[in-house]
Design an enzyme around this catalytic site. Structure first.
Site, PDB file in Angstrom:
ATOM      1  N   ASP A 298       2.122  10.948  -8.582  1.00 32.60           N
ATOM      2  CA  ASP A 298       3.190  11.761  -9.175  1.00 32.60           C
ATOM      3  C   ASP A 298       2.878  11.859 -10.672  1.00 32.60           C
ATOM      4  O   ASP A 298       1.807  11.430 -11.106  1.00 32.60           O
ATOM      5  CB  ASP A 298       4.555  11.093  -8.898  1.00 32.60           C
ATOM      6  CG  ASP A 298       5.695  12.112  -8.821  1.00 32.60           C
ATOM      7  OD1 ASP A 298       5.744  13.015  -9.699  1.00 32.60           O
ATOM      8  OD2 ASP A 298       6.527  12.015  -7.903  1.00 32.60           O
TER       9      ASP A 298
ATOM     10  N   ASP B  54       0.849  -1.205   0.000  1.00 30.05           N
ATOM     11  CA  ASP B  54       0.000   0.000   0.000  1.00 30.05           C
ATOM     12  C   ASP B  54       0.878   1.247   0.000  1.00 30.05           C
ATOM     13  O   ASP B  54       1.081   1.867   1.043  1.00 30.05           O
ATOM     14  CB  ASP B  54      -0.897  -0.068   1.244  1.00 30.05           C
ATOM     15  CG  ASP B  54      -1.921   1.041   1.289  1.00 30.05           C
ATOM     16  OD1 ASP B  54      -2.173   1.669   0.242  1.00 30.05           O
ATOM     17  OD2 ASP B  54      -2.464   1.282   2.381  1.00 30.05           O
TER      18      ASP B  54
ATOM     19  N   LYS C  77       0.446   3.995  -2.177  1.00 29.73           N
ATOM     20  CA  LYS C  77      -0.323   5.202  -2.534  1.00 29.73           C
ATOM     21  C   LYS C  77       0.453   6.174  -3.420  1.00 29.73           C
ATOM     22  O   LYS C  77       0.628   7.348  -3.083  1.00 29.73           O
ATOM     23  CB  LYS C  77      -0.799   5.908  -1.257  1.00 29.73           C
ATOM     24  CG  LYS C  77      -1.753   5.070  -0.413  1.00 29.73           C
ATOM     25  CD  LYS C  77      -2.399   5.892   0.690  1.00 29.73           C
ATOM     26  CE  LYS C  77      -3.452   5.138   1.456  1.00 29.73           C
ATOM     27  NZ  LYS C  77      -2.964   4.032   2.289  1.00 29.73           N
TER      28      LYS C  77
END
Ligand code: C5P
Length: 240
Positions: free
Chosen positions: A65, A60, A62
């Site tokens: 960008d 996880d 996340k």
């Protein structure tokens, strides 16, 4: 229960503590979730040490960008062979498509299964006021729906969503879209800081595919017994 849907969240920076817990609950949960806290401290080597050897991994991280950078990060993540990994839907459709494409091509190159790419819509730590302070004019529920639909259109496999969104998202996104639900509390466990909780069986009945459970297992006096208790409850109640 045809499969154990529980991913135990190992939220720690301590690799020995994570490994000890992983060993205790081995075979009693469906997999392990390692997130930013663990990854920032221990990196890919730490992930391999705790979740190597074929344990299903929910990585996880996340990502959020520019598309090229997220694609590169996803290629790095694929080397850890996670079953699932995450990005922020707020990064936009092009970023999400780049992530899905990179996951597919890198998995093919390495001869491993493509990780499922899951999107985070609106962080559950945010209130309606926090959302409008970021310039979003829609309500929380509309923004969650909009981002879930955007993610689905971009080829993302599912979303991480809160207990109170799961029914609506299952209805809107259809049966194949993966719904991963944190904020799960067995009736016998403390709620801690989670505000809107469902029991494991309730969440599955509302249409969840996977459950993320941390402290009810990790902070229990006997983590193995807590994990086994949850698995037994799901076995009794899960109609699938
Ligand atoms: O200990 P607990 O069961 O509350 O842990 C839940 C896990 O799910 C934590 O890793 C937390 O960061 C994560 N999570 C959450 N709520 C979200 C998204 C992720 O609790 N909306």
């Amino acid at each position: 229960m045809t499969r154990n849907p529980v991913f135990c969240a190992l939220d720690t920076t301590d690799p020995e503590a994570a490994l000890a817990l992983a060993r205790k609950i081995h075979g009693l949960v469906g997999g392990l979730k390692l997130g930013l806290e663990f990854f920032a401290a221990n990196g890919p080597a730490g992930v391999r040490a705790v979740a190597g050897g074929g344990v299903p991994l929910f990585l996880d991280l996340k990502f959020h960008d520019i598309p090229n950078t997220v694609a590169g990060a996803i290629r790095g993540a694929v080397r850890l062979s996670p079953l699932m990994t995450t990005l922020h839907a707020g990064g936009g459709a092009e970023m999400m498509r780049a992530a899905v494409d990179a996951a597919g091509s890198e998995a093919q190159r390495l001869g491993v299964a493509r990780p499922k790419i899951l999107a985070v819509t609106v962080l559950t730590s945010m209130s309606g006021d926090d959302l409008s302070a970021t310039g979003v004019g829609s309500s929380m529920v509309d923004q969650v729906r909009r981002l879930a639909a955007l993610a689905q259109e971009a080829g993302v496999d599912g979303v991480v969503c809160s207990a109170h969104e799961v029914e609506a998202l299952r209805a809107e996104c259809g049966p194949g879209f993966q719904l991963v639900i944190p904020g799960i509390r067995p009736a016998w466990a403390a709620a801690n800081d989670q505000k809107r909780v469902l029991t494991p069986s309730e969440a599955m009945a509302k249409g969840a595919d996977w459950l993320v459970i941390g402290r009810p297992i990790t902070a229990a006096a006997d983590p193995a017994e807590a994990a086994a208790h949850i698995a037994r409850e799901l076995d009794g109640a899960d109609p699938r």
